[in-house]
Design a protein around this motif. Structure first.
Motif, PDB file in Angstrom:
ATOM      1  N   VAL A  80       0.828  -1.211   0.000  1.00 13.32           N
ATOM      2  CA  VAL A  80       0.000   0.000   0.000  1.00 13.32           C
ATOM      3  C   VAL A  80       0.860   1.257   0.000  1.00 13.32           C
ATOM      4  O   VAL A  80       0.652   2.179  -0.803  1.00 13.32           O
ATOM      5  N   LEU A  81       1.833   1.314   0.883  1.00 14.86           N
ATOM      6  CA  LEU A  81       2.610   2.540   1.070  1.00 14.86           C
ATOM      7  C   LEU A  81       3.519   2.854  -0.112  1.00 14.86           C
ATOM      8  O   LEU A  81       3.801   4.026  -0.382  1.00 14.86           O
ATOM      9  N   ASP A  87     -13.694  -1.173  -4.793  1.00 11.18           N
ATOM     10  CA  ASP A  87     -13.514  -1.246  -3.337  1.00 11.18           C
ATOM     11  C   ASP A  87     -12.059  -1.474  -2.966  1.00 11.18           C
ATOM     12  O   ASP A  87     -11.570  -0.935  -1.962  1.00 11.18           O
ATOM     13  N   THR A  88     -11.331  -2.250  -3.780  1.00 14.31           N
ATOM     14  CA  THR A  88      -9.900  -2.444  -3.517  1.00 14.31           C
ATOM     15  C   THR A  88      -9.124  -1.160  -3.747  1.00 14.31           C
ATOM     16  O   THR A  88      -8.228  -0.808  -2.972  1.00 14.31           O
ATOM     17  N   LEU A  89      -9.460  -0.440  -4.804  1.00 12.81           N
ATOM     18  CA  LEU A  89      -8.769   0.813  -5.102  1.00 12.81           C
ATOM     19  C   LEU A  89      -9.012   1.833  -3.996  1.00 12.81           C
ATOM     20  O   LEU A  89      -8.092   2.556  -3.586  1.00 12.81           O
ATOM     21  N   GLU A  90     -10.237   1.902  -3.490  1.00 13.49           N
ATOM     22  CA  GLU A  90     -10.533   2.816  -2.384  1.00 13.49           C
ATOM     23  C   GLU A  90      -9.759   2.426  -1.131  1.00 13.49           C
ATOM     24  O   GLU A  90      -9.214   3.297  -0.432  1.00 13.49           O
ATOM     25  N   ALA A  91      -9.664   1.129  -0.849  1.00 12.01           N
ATOM     26  CA  ALA A  91      -8.919   0.673   0.320  1.00 12.01           C
ATOM     27  C   ALA A  91      -7.450   1.044   0.209  1.00 12.01           C
ATOM     28  O   ALA A  91      -6.827   1.468   1.192  1.00 12.01           O
ATOM     29  N   ILE A  92      -6.860   0.911  -0.975  1.00 16.24           N
ATOM     30  CA  ILE A  92      -5.440   1.223  -1.163  1.00 16.24           C
ATOM     31  C   ILE A  92      -5.196   2.717  -1.002  1.00 16.24           C
ATOM     32  O   ILE A  92      -4.264   3.139  -0.297  1.00 16.24           O
ATOM     33  N   ASN A 117     -12.941   8.932   1.397  1.00 18.36           N
ATOM     34  CA  ASN A 117     -13.435   7.987   0.397  1.00 18.36           C
ATOM     35  C   ASN A 117     -12.744   8.218  -0.935  1.00 18.36           C
ATOM     36  O   ASN A 117     -12.209   9.303  -1.208  1.00 18.36           O
ATOM     37  N   TYR A 118     -12.778   7.173  -1.745  1.00 15.91           N
ATOM     38  CA  TYR A 118     -12.311   7.251  -3.124  1.00 15.91           C
ATOM     39  C   TYR A 118     -13.347   6.488  -3.949  1.00 15.91           C
ATOM     40  O   TYR A 118     -13.282   5.273  -4.086  1.00 15.91           O
ATOM     41  N   LEU A 119     -14.323   7.234  -4.474  1.00 12.13           N
ATOM     42  CA  LEU A 119     -15.526   6.637  -5.029  1.00 12.13           C
ATOM     43  C   LEU A 119     -15.534   6.715  -6.557  1.00 12.13           C
ATOM     44  O   LEU A 119     -15.172   7.749  -7.139  1.00 12.13           O
ATOM     45  N   GLU A 138      -5.975  -9.037   2.614  1.00 12.88           N
ATOM     46  CA  GLU A 138      -5.333  -8.437   3.785  1.00 12.88           C
ATOM     47  C   GLU A 138      -5.395  -6.913   3.728  1.00 12.88           C
ATOM     48  O   GLU A 138      -5.579  -6.251   4.749  1.00 12.88           O
ATOM     49  N   VAL A 139      -5.249  -6.346   2.543  1.00 13.20           N
ATOM     50  CA  VAL A 139      -5.368  -4.891   2.382  1.00 13.20           C
ATOM     51  C   VAL A 139      -6.767  -4.421   2.778  1.00 13.20           C
ATOM     52  O   VAL A 139      -6.932  -3.425   3.492  1.00 13.20           O
ATOM     53  N   LEU A 140      -7.782  -5.135   2.342  1.00  7.85           N
ATOM     54  CA  LEU A 140      -9.151  -4.779   2.705  1.00  7.85           C
ATOM     55  C   LEU A 140      -9.375  -4.912   4.205  1.00  7.85           C
ATOM     56  O   LEU A 140     -10.072  -4.086   4.822  1.00  7.85           O
TER      57      LEU A 140
END
Length: 809
Positions: free
Chosen positions: A171-172, A774-779, A265-267, A207-209
């Protein structure tokens, strides 16, 4: 042979053995020297395992045997690989450190080949069972091999922790999820910890989620406890497809008066430039985080043409559900960094042909070392004092274009001379072109300095932007009226765009700078008269004053929360059985009439006390029935001091107030009030009634009338309001919300450069565009959150300890 013991007991025994070895190290070496001398006097035994003299105590001799070498030399032979090492030259012993390294560092090829599983199990803290070796007799366990290796004793491998840290790394550092499936990565992990198994990218995605939902839960707890409102910053992202994304950041000031900015959020939106796309995304975000009642302002980075459409749509859509302060006049804010970029691009566009020639000239000079040397000789011949070096610009960073133009401008004579000396070069700008570059650099410097101020501010509170904006507005307004055609032509487009920003945001910029105790209304009055003149300026100043007072009155109408000291005092009162005296004159077993919730605004425009009003810093006296008469003075809200040295408060006396703020005359004390004997008890009561009935100045009026704070470099506006929040309980709430407005979506505290802000840089690559929403928003969200929560590997229970590795040979 000793019986098997559990790993902890065995480790203690090993530690004692090692400590004993350290304590008697010199003694061992002396004994070894005596042993060598004794062996030199007698013939060695035919078998290498037999030894004479004192028995060697070092643990290393369980793996090595002393054998004869050439002459009087003796060497140490490894029992496993049969390699020999220096031990004694006949007069001096070499020591055993190099022998220990041969075993503990894995240099022995036999250990590498046969004990690989032993090593990683032992390094992981997993105990090993004893095994038999060819040298061991049947039914007999061999002696345990004990060595010291660097590491942590008792360290254990945690697969879940390793997977979590791997997900944070992905992620980082913006690694693709499938990096865990690459052969090189798998080989690297295998070399570090063979027990760590990563199945595929799907496990890392899960795991990211999981990390995202965990941190989101923690952040929701933070948002639920913030004392003020939250302002949003909205950014639009585009993809290679027809889809788009909306990024929402929340900015607020916490109870400790620290400024925070977090991604919410990243929607994904199907039509990112439609009128309803932003409204729907904002509504989803506010509902997701339970922030509908705390929304204060929204900052947009849209271009000038669409800003009015978005603003009107957002006001209409959200005002139906949530009350907007000041009728929504401060609701939508334009991004200052985006405006600076638009204006700078207008300057560059006005001389784009000249910039192209300069860029090609720099390329020509830097094409070979010989040309650079020739150009340097020309500059030296012309005695050009410049210390700048020519450099190419990056078209997406306008500050690099400004730097290129500034350097080229100082070498303009060298460019002209180079054109006459080199037939291959014919790109030198003309004198008129250089004049336009000179004017453009003047106004680019104005924007550059302002952008640097925003970039270099660690906590970009909203008050700093007024200083930058009003100076640019004043300069451009004067320049556009210039009689110089070059100046007026370059600044016309600049002024049109910046004047629109000033017209839309000058009110909120002015309100923010009023909350700065170093300037207050004084700077607004000064700057508006400079911009609009002495006749028109006061009209705009009056507009700011009226809007500020209206906004303040809206905060006055809101109930003030109890201060921590007041809450603690109430709790203590309950614990003590109600023996407490509060603000004014109250006594045991009596309550004060609704104190501390501010003042009530009446139709006549005055601030009247709702009930017995006192300042939050008013004196609170605790009186016991057995105590002596109370002496001192009580300071009321209106700064009128009641002398109480002549008043003796009885345990059953309380002066209560009617709802209109007047003292009740029908309340009689249960016992007569004893005076000091001067006969002025009625006068003391009269003074107290005067203090209660006298109207109190509003906090805003009191704040504006006080002297300005010194303009020192170490002044911190958030610290000042933190220290004065008790003095201005209502006004400090307003200041907290105003100062937290994100006037720019780039600059200090955001991780983004002001010089590259704009929608052109917000484009997702093909890989990100193909990810699930949803994965992109989590990242995106998790990366933002972890920037403020640096990851660290937890230390073992015994940091710095030496792990004991046990080999069973």
């Amino acid at each position: 042979m000793s019986e098997l013991m559990d790993p902890e007991q065995h480790q203690l025994v090993l530690a004692e053995d090692i400590d004993q070895e350290h304590l008697h190290e010199h003694e061992h070496e002396h004994e070894q020297e005596q042993e060598v001398e004794h062996e030199q006097e007698e013939e060695p035994e035919p078998t290498p395992t037999a030894t004479r003299g004192r028995k060697k105590k070092s643990l290393v001799w369980q793996h090595f045997t002393v054998v004869n070498g050439p002459g009087r030399m003796k060497r140490a032979c490894c029992n496993l690989c049969k390699q020999t090492f220096a031990y004694s030259d006949g007069s001096k012993v070499a020591g055993t450190s190099h022998l220990k390294r041969h075993i503990t560092l894995g240099s022995c090829p036999m250990l590498k080949a046969t004990d690989r599983d032993h090593q990683y199990l032992l390094n992981s803290g997993v105990p090993q069972t004893a095994t038999q070796t060819p040298e061991a007799s049947p039914g007999e366990r061999p002696a345990k091999r004990r060595y010291r290796v660097s590491g942590f004793s008792g360290a254990t491998f945690d697969h879940n922790l390793s997977l979590s840290n791997l997900a944070k790394m992905v992620v980082l550092h913006d690694y693709p999820l499938h990096v865990v499936e690459q052969p090189a990565f798998l080989a690297f992990v295998e070399s570090l910890q063979p027990r760590f198994q990563v199945h595929d990218a799907t496990s890392v995605e899960a795991e990211v989620l999981s990390l995202y939902h965990k941190e989101k839960h923690n952040l929701m707890q933070v948002f639920g406890s913030i004392p003020g409102r939250i302002s949003l910053a909205i950014s639009l992202w585009t993809t290679s497809q027809t889809l788009g994304y909306v990024g929402l950041h929340g900015q607020f000031i916490d109870s400790d008066w620290k400024l925070h900015r977090r991604m919410l959020n990243y929607l994904m939106v199907t039509s990112p430039h439609s009128e309803n796309a932003l409204s729907e995304a904002i509504e989803v975000s506010l509902s997701d985080w339970n922030l509908k009642s705390k929304l204060f302002t929204i900052t947009l980075d849209n271009n000038c043409s669409s800003h009015d459409i978005y603003s009107a749509n957002l006001r209409d859509h959200l005002s139906n559900k949530d009350a907007l302060l000041l009728k929504g006049q401060l609701f939508v804010v334009r991004c200052y960094a985006h405006v600076l970029n638009n204006v700078a691009q207008d300057v560059i566009a006005s001389i784009h042909g000249i910039i192209y020639n300069i860029r090609e000239s720099v390329k020509f000079i830097k094409a070979s070392p010989s040309r650079e040397e020739k150009f340097a000789e020309i500059a030296l011949q012309l005695e050009i004092p410049s210390t700048k070096t020519l450099s190419l610009d990056t078209t997406t960073q306008w500050n690099t274009t400004y730097s290129m133009l500034c350097a080229a401008l100082e070498y303009k004579q060298a460019f002209n001379l180079l054109e006459t000396c080199d037939d291959n070069y014919n790109e030198a700008p003309s004198a008129e072109d250089w004049r336009k570059v000179e004017v453009a650099c003047v106004y680019l410097k104005l924007l550059h300095d302002s952008a640097n101020t925003v970039n270099n501010t660690e906590e970009p509170t909203s008050n700093i932007f007024y200083h930058e904006a009003w100076k640019i507005q004043l300069e451009l307004k004067g320049s556009v009226q210039s009689k110089d055609p070059v100046v007026s032509s370059i600044t016309k487009e600049m002024y049109d765009k910046f004047e629109k920003y000033w017209r839309d945001c000058s009110l909120i910029l002015a309100v923010a700078v009023v909350m700065d105790p170093r300037y207050k209304m004084k700077l607004v009055d000064f700057s508006f008269k400079r911009i609009y003149g002495n006749e028109e300026g006061p009209k705009y100043v009056k507009m700011v004053e009226d809007a500020l007072m209206e906004l303040y009155n809206e905060y006055v109408a809101q109930p003030l929360p109890l201060t921590p000291a007041y809450v603690e005092q109430q709790q203590q009162e309950v614990a003590d059985g109600g023996e407490h005296i509060e603000t004014g004159i109250t006594t045991k077993n009596n309550t004060v009439s609704n104190v501390g919730n501010g003042v009530e605004e009446h139709e006549n425009g005055g601030d009247q006390p709702k009930e017995a009003q006192v300042d939050d810093m008013a004196v609170k006296m605790e009186v016991d029935a057995s105590e002596a008469p109370v002496e001192g003075e009580i300071e009321m809200n209106n700064n009128v001091t009641i002398q109480t040295e002549d008043i003796e408060v009885n345990n059953n006396v309380s002066i209560q107030m009617e709802e209109d703020g007047n003292a009740r005359d029908d309340i009689q004390p249960a016992a007569p009030i004893a005076s000091t004997g001067d006969g002025l008890l009625d006068f003391d009561i009269y003074l107290s009634e005067m203090a209660v009935n006298q109207p109190k100045k509003p906090e805003l009026e009191q704040y504006l009338e006080e002297m300005l704070q010194p303009r020192t470099n170490d002044f911190n506006i958030l610290t000042w309001w933190k220290m004065n929040s008790f003095k201005y309980p209502t006004l400090s709430k307003l200041a907290r919300d105003i100062l937290a407005i994100p006037m720019a979506m780039a600059g200090g505290g955001t991780g983004l450069s002001v010089f590259g802000a704009g929608s052109a840089n917000r484009i997702l690559d093909d890989y990100r565009s193909s990810m699930r929403p949803d994965t992109l928003e989590a990242i995106f969200c998790a990366k933002d959150w972890y920037q403020y929560m640096p990851t660290s590997v937890p230390e073992p229970t015994t940091p710095g300890a030496m792990a004991l590795v046990q080999f069973d040979m």
